[in-house]
Design a protein around this motif. Structure first.
Motif, PDB file in Angstrom:
ATOM      1  N   VAL A 124      45.344  54.906  48.283  1.00  0.00           N
ATOM      2  CA  VAL A 124      44.088  54.481  47.652  1.00  0.00           C
ATOM      3  C   VAL A 124      43.982  52.957  47.629  1.00  0.00           C
ATOM      4  O   VAL A 124      44.906  52.266  47.200  1.00  0.00           O
ATOM      5  CB  VAL A 124      43.988  55.024  46.208  1.00  0.00           C
ATOM      6  CG1 VAL A 124      42.739  54.490  45.518  1.00  0.00           C
ATOM      7  CG2 VAL A 124      43.987  56.545  46.213  1.00  0.00           C
ATOM      8  N   THR A 125      42.845  52.461  48.100  1.00  0.00           N
ATOM      9  CA  THR A 125      42.594  51.022  48.112  1.00  0.00           C
ATOM     10  C   THR A 125      41.366  50.710  47.263  1.00  0.00           C
ATOM     11  O   THR A 125      40.370  51.434  47.301  1.00  0.00           O
ATOM     12  CB  THR A 125      42.369  50.520  49.553  1.00  0.00           C
ATOM     13  OG1 THR A 125      43.562  50.748  50.311  1.00  0.00           O
ATOM     14  CG2 THR A 125      42.052  49.029  49.578  1.00  0.00           C
ATOM     15  N   ALA A 126      41.448  49.631  46.497  1.00  0.00           N
ATOM     16  CA  ALA A 126      40.337  49.213  45.638  1.00  0.00           C
ATOM     17  C   ALA A 126      39.722  47.924  46.168  1.00  0.00           C
ATOM     18  O   ALA A 126      40.373  47.137  46.861  1.00  0.00           O
ATOM     19  CB  ALA A 126      40.834  48.991  44.211  1.00  0.00           C
ATOM     20  N   TYR A 127      38.459  47.720  45.818  1.00  0.00           N
ATOM     21  CA  TYR A 127      37.798  46.444  46.064  1.00  0.00           C
ATOM     22  C   TYR A 127      37.961  45.588  44.813  1.00  0.00           C
ATOM     23  O   TYR A 127      37.777  46.077  43.693  1.00  0.00           O
ATOM     24  CB  TYR A 127      36.306  46.646  46.344  1.00  0.00           C
ATOM     25  CG  TYR A 127      36.008  47.451  47.591  1.00  0.00           C
ATOM     26  CD1 TYR A 127      36.214  46.909  48.854  1.00  0.00           C
ATOM     27  CD2 TYR A 127      35.513  48.748  47.500  1.00  0.00           C
ATOM     28  CE1 TYR A 127      35.933  47.640  50.006  1.00  0.00           C
ATOM     29  CE2 TYR A 127      35.226  49.489  48.640  1.00  0.00           C
ATOM     30  CZ  TYR A 127      35.435  48.929  49.888  1.00  0.00           C
ATOM     31  OH  TYR A 127      35.157  49.662  51.024  1.00  0.00           O
ATOM     32  N   VAL A 128      38.302  44.319  45.004  1.00  0.00           N
ATOM     33  CA  VAL A 128      38.487  43.405  43.872  1.00  0.00           C
ATOM     34  C   VAL A 128      37.590  42.191  44.078  1.00  0.00           C
ATOM     35  O   VAL A 128      37.679  41.506  45.097  1.00  0.00           O
ATOM     36  CB  VAL A 128      39.963  42.979  43.747  1.00  0.00           C
ATOM     37  CG1 VAL A 128      40.136  41.970  42.614  1.00  0.00           C
ATOM     38  CG2 VAL A 128      40.849  44.199  43.501  1.00  0.00           C
ATOM     39  N   LEU A 129      36.720  41.956  43.091  1.00  0.00           N
ATOM     40  CA  LEU A 129      35.737  40.879  43.177  1.00  0.00           C
ATOM     41  C   LEU A 129      35.801  40.023  41.914  1.00  0.00           C
ATOM     42  O   LEU A 129      36.244  40.493  40.863  1.00  0.00           O
ATOM     43  CB  LEU A 129      34.321  41.447  43.323  1.00  0.00           C
ATOM     44  CG  LEU A 129      33.994  42.254  44.580  1.00  0.00           C
ATOM     45  CD1 LEU A 129      34.398  43.709  44.431  1.00  0.00           C
ATOM     46  CD2 LEU A 129      32.501  42.187  44.882  1.00  0.00           C
ATOM     47  N   PRO A 130      35.337  38.772  41.993  1.00  0.00           N
ATOM     48  CA  PRO A 130      35.349  37.908  40.807  1.00  0.00           C
ATOM     49  C   PRO A 130      34.220  38.256  39.840  1.00  0.00           C
ATOM     50  O   PRO A 130      33.202  38.827  40.230  1.00  0.00           O
ATOM     51  CB  PRO A 130      35.149  36.506  41.396  1.00  0.00           C
ATOM     52  CG  PRO A 130      34.373  36.742  42.655  1.00  0.00           C
ATOM     53  CD  PRO A 130      34.844  38.067  43.189  1.00  0.00           C
ATOM     54  N   LEU A 131      34.417  37.915  38.581  1.00  0.00           N
ATOM     55  CA  LEU A 131      33.367  38.098  37.568  1.00  0.00           C
ATOM     56  C   LEU A 131      33.520  37.010  36.523  1.00  0.00           C
ATOM     57  O   LEU A 131      34.611  36.772  36.020  1.00  0.00           O
ATOM     58  CB  LEU A 131      33.479  39.468  36.891  1.00  0.00           C
ATOM     59  CG  LEU A 131      32.401  39.773  35.842  1.00  0.00           C
ATOM     60  CD1 LEU A 131      31.089  40.136  36.520  1.00  0.00           C
ATOM     61  CD2 LEU A 131      32.826  40.911  34.926  1.00  0.00           C
ATOM     62  N   ASP A 132      32.416  36.351  36.201  1.00  0.00           N
ATOM     63  CA  ASP A 132      32.471  35.336  35.150  1.00  0.00           C
ATOM     64  C   ASP A 132      31.475  35.689  34.060  1.00  0.00           C
ATOM     65  O   ASP A 132      31.722  36.549  33.244  1.00  0.00           O
ATOM     66  CB  ASP A 132      32.204  33.953  35.742  1.00  0.00           C
ATOM     67  CG  ASP A 132      32.404  32.832  34.722  1.00  0.00           C
ATOM     68  OD1 ASP A 132      33.162  33.043  33.756  1.00  0.00           O
ATOM     69  OD2 ASP A 132      31.814  31.760  34.891  1.00  0.00           O
TER      70      ASP A 132
ATOM     71  N   THR B 186      41.334  59.243  44.637  1.00  0.00           N
ATOM     72  CA  THR B 186      41.352  59.930  45.922  1.00  0.00           C
ATOM     73  C   THR B 186      41.193  58.930  47.063  1.00  0.00           C
ATOM     74  O   THR B 186      40.476  57.927  46.913  1.00  0.00           O
ATOM     75  CB  THR B 186      40.231  60.996  45.986  1.00  0.00           C
ATOM     76  OG1 THR B 186      40.086  61.465  47.324  1.00  0.00           O
ATOM     77  CG2 THR B 186      38.895  60.434  45.526  1.00  0.00           C
ATOM     78  N   PRO B 187      41.843  59.167  48.199  1.00  0.00           N
ATOM     79  CA  PRO B 187      41.738  58.232  49.331  1.00  0.00           C
ATOM     80  C   PRO B 187      40.307  58.007  49.812  1.00  0.00           C
ATOM     81  O   PRO B 187      40.001  56.963  50.384  1.00  0.00           O
ATOM     82  CB  PRO B 187      42.577  58.914  50.419  1.00  0.00           C
ATOM     83  CG  PRO B 187      43.548  59.764  49.673  1.00  0.00           C
ATOM     84  CD  PRO B 187      42.808  60.249  48.464  1.00  0.00           C
ATOM     85  N   THR B 188      39.435  58.975  49.577  1.00  0.00           N
ATOM     86  CA  THR B 188      38.042  58.829  50.007  1.00  0.00           C
ATOM     87  C   THR B 188      37.153  58.254  48.905  1.00  0.00           C
ATOM     88  O   THR B 188      35.948  58.106  49.088  1.00  0.00           O
ATOM     89  CB  THR B 188      37.469  60.191  50.445  1.00  0.00           C
ATOM     90  OG1 THR B 188      37.594  61.124  49.362  1.00  0.00           O
ATOM     91  CG2 THR B 188      38.221  60.721  51.659  1.00  0.00           C
TER      92      THR B 188
END
Length: 202
Positions: A128-136, A102-104
């Motif tokens: 719809v927009t996602a947050y993308v973060l690094p993970l190690d 959902t957009p919200t």
């Protein structure tokens, strides 16, 4: 009035994923304390290997370590966090989950092969927009607690469903103004996939 005990997996957006054989390795799969909410912790398969007869094979790749909640009343998945071994898998996420997001909503993906110092906002579709973060060398659970500023001791005594509910509530309120890039732009600059076991003690 609907109560959480009446909600079943099939009443939610997870039901379609389950019917397609995509919900794997569940750590939690049950109603949450909030009305109409159903929680899932596990993996969501994005692509499958060819199956031979009755042989069960693991997926080619998946959203791993998923923390998610489905809203049975809305028929959506309003909050989800998970691990992707490659930034390129975001294309599959957009294709497979698009109708359920959902957009919200709030969607956070920790990705293996992006610069450790970079964080992005990435559109999964037109709405719809996602947050993308690094993970190690960490887990989605630990990174998500840190992202939304929850001390692990604050959830230690809660039940599995209560823990997930608290994290989902906090994550739903998360906002960050990271630079925005498209999936194709991200694929063009993504780094080689790192070996997740390379730095672990033997």
């Amino acid at each position: 009035m609907t109560t959480t005990t009446q909600i079943e997996l099939g009443d939610t957006a997870f039901g379609k994923l389950d019917a397609e054989g995509r919900l794997l390795n569940p750590v939690l799969k049950e109603p949450l304390p909030a009305p109409d909410w159903f929680g899932f912790r596990g993996d969501i398969a994005l692509a499958f290997q060819e199956q031979l007869a009755d042989e069960k094979r693991p997926p080619l790749y998946a959203i791993e370590q998923v923390l998610a909640a489905a809203d049975a009343a809305a028929g959506t998945i309003p909050v989800l966090a998970g691990y992707l071994h490659s930034f390129a898998y975001l294309k599959d996420v957009g294709a497979i989950l698009s109708d359920m997001l959902t957009p919200t909503g709030t969607y956070v993906f920790f990705v293996n092969n992006i610069d450790f110092l970079k964080k992005y906002r990435v559109p999964l579709n037109d709405a719809v927009t996602a947050y993308v973060l690094p993970l190690d060398e960490s887990t989605v659970w630990k990174e998500t607690l840190e992202l939304v500023d929850i001390d692990k001791n604050d959830v230690k005594k809660l039940s599995g469903a209560e823990k997930l509910q608290k994290v989902m509530n906090m994550l739903a309120a998360f906002k960050a103004d990271y630079p925005q890039i498209s999936i194709d732009e991200g694929i063009a600059i993504m780094e080689p996939v790192r070996n997740r076991n390379a730095n672990r003690p033997v």
